[in-house]
Design an enzyme around this catalytic site. Sequence first.
Site, PDB file in Angstrom:
ATOM      1  CG  ASP A   7     -12.053 -29.613  -1.132  1.00  0.00           C
ATOM      2  OD1 ASP A   7     -11.888 -30.679  -0.498  1.00  0.00           O
ATOM      3  OD2 ASP A   7     -13.129 -28.990  -1.130  1.00  0.00           O
TER       4      ASP A   7
ATOM      5  CG  MET B 145     -17.055 -20.081  -0.020  1.00  0.00           C
ATOM      6  SD  MET B 145     -15.390 -20.039  -0.658  1.00  0.00           S
ATOM      7  CE  MET B 145     -15.650 -19.946  -2.390  1.00  0.00           C
TER       8      MET B 145
ATOM      9  CE  LYS C  43     -18.421 -22.112  -5.697  1.00  0.00           C
ATOM     10  NZ  LYS C  43     -17.385 -23.136  -5.654  1.00  0.00           N
TER      11      LYS C  43
ATOM     12  CB  VAL D 234     -23.461 -24.022  -8.600  1.00  0.00           C
ATOM     13  CG1 VAL D 234     -23.323 -23.906 -10.116  1.00  0.00           C
ATOM     14  CG2 VAL D 234     -22.092 -24.043  -7.949  1.00  0.00           C
TER      15      VAL D 234
ATOM     16  N   GLY E 217     -26.766 -26.769  -7.030  1.00  0.00           N
ATOM     17  CA  GLY E 217     -26.190 -27.405  -5.847  1.00  0.00           C
ATOM     18  C   GLY E 217     -25.603 -26.369  -4.914  1.00  0.00           C
ATOM     19  CB  SER E 218     -25.837 -25.528  -1.634  1.00  0.00           C
ATOM     20  OG  SER E 218     -26.883 -24.823  -2.199  1.00  0.00           O
ATOM     21  N   GLY E 219     -22.663 -25.726  -1.651  1.00  0.00           N
ATOM     22  CA  GLY E 219     -21.540 -26.213  -0.864  1.00  0.00           C
ATOM     23  C   GLY E 219     -21.383 -25.325   0.356  1.00  0.00           C
TER      24      GLY E 219
END
Lengths: 247, 318
Positions: free
Chosen positions: B146, B36, B54, B39, B32-34
């Site tokens: 968060d 920042m 990460k 992963v 997955g990506s966020g």
Amino acid sequence: MGGKSRALPPTRGTLIERLRDPATAPAAYEALVAAYWKPVYAQLRRRLGLGNEDAKDLTQAFFTHVVERGSLARYDRERARFRTWLSRLLESFAANEHARSQAQKRGGGTAHVSIDPESADHRLGASAPVAADEVVESFEREWRRALFEDALEAFRARCVELGKPQRFDLLLRADVTEVPPDGSRPSYRTLATEFGLELTQVTNELHAARRELRACVLDALRARCVDEDDFAHERRALEGSDREIER
Amino acid sequence: MTLSDDAIDRLRRCLDGIEIPGGRYDVRERLGSGAMGTVWRATDRELGRDVAVKVLNDAFDMDRARTQLEREAKTLAGLEHPSIPPVHDVGRLADGRVFYVMKCVEGTTLAQWVRANPAPAERLRAFLKACDAVAFANERGVVHRDLKPSNLMLGRFGEVLVMDWGIATAPDLGERESSGRPRDDGGGGAGTPGYRAPEQRSGGPISPRVDVYALGGVLAFLDRGVDPVEGAALEISDRRLRAIVTRARSEDPTRRYASVAELAADVRRLLDREPVHAYREWPWERVARVVARNQFFVWLIVGYLVLRVCMFAFSSSR
């Protein structure tokens, strides 16, 4: 492919803005044609089973159709991505051309269709025509192929400019060159032997090559996008990160 | 040059992938990506197990992002709790990007889990597990900042894990921030709309009440399956639960629960059908709650009374 290779001109502002501004429209049109020529050509050739020259003529006719018929003015970014919109427009154009050529074959038309031997050879060599329901997928494949081909060309030019042509050859051998069905991709050790390099040099050079190619791919992608949103969307799709982001 | 479909796929993969120096980790797929980082799932060759790696995304401000990721790794390493994923390793990729290796959590996020429509009590129990971990971190001077359903994961064995500590305040920053000075690490205004406390939005002082506010939002999400909207009225049918969420999400931090532990205690009381501190109940509500809590005895008494009435009716008819 298609015998037409055009360098992507530098861009300023979004493609759609430049196409709509009379002052920048000619250069923007060149950029549009350069970016989409290959996938449009390949799609028309496959979809209609055309020869090389016929496909080239029809590709040119399609871009003229896009600009002169005012289709661009009707593009609404809220409804579809530019690439999807263009592929649908192309499909509609191809369907009309197909109907027209069928009418001509039945004697209903007056235009003469050239069936020269060279064109016939090309037609025989062309891939199987694409069914209408596979059009978007097929266009996307050709679009992506053209994107990577342009990026590789840009990367080759960059390597030559830097005086490191071996970096390009290394990437080509490691990631691009086809291997026999029963073979495997060359290992770093094999590449080191083939290129007369140390193992660490191979990993460093390949790392640098992939990073630079990535920059070239993103440059080529940006040139194909109509605005920043479109670019961000296409980039996520290309990187495979457009699935649900959870972490 | 004409590329085959296979060559294009290979190029896409090699552009997308990462290479970790040293050869210990074999990177396999993107999880997955966020905003920042991204992963990846990788295999630790030395220990023969899957791990999550990460890595920083390409960012405009690499130095700040690098500092954040390093801090996240250190923060996590200092928090040993069953609901906080442990960090195994930290390092740098060949291109200078920081990465850290942590436990690979198999499971679903709370956001995904709620779509499967679990029972209300089950949702509250999962929430309490998350509260335990956050309270643990808060006690050690770490504020997550968060918290949201997509950062809370439900593991294979029903455990809840609190993920993504990327913008958490580290213990050594706690004192400086509680003085009220704005953060200088990009933390001001951080967080997710709907879960971000007002003082976070305005760059004000950060305290554990920021996490209380966010967890109030998570509680609202668990009830409705919809992200809360800042400033909008809460559509929660259960009055006690609504009172808890309202108190947790007070605009004024001093009117919120003083700690996540206090919030958790009130939720536990709700689950156990005890009076919750956030809600003053009417007498009939108290009766209804007591009845609901002691259903077995109530039915026993009702049965006994029915039996007595029947016996009375039978003896009268003779």
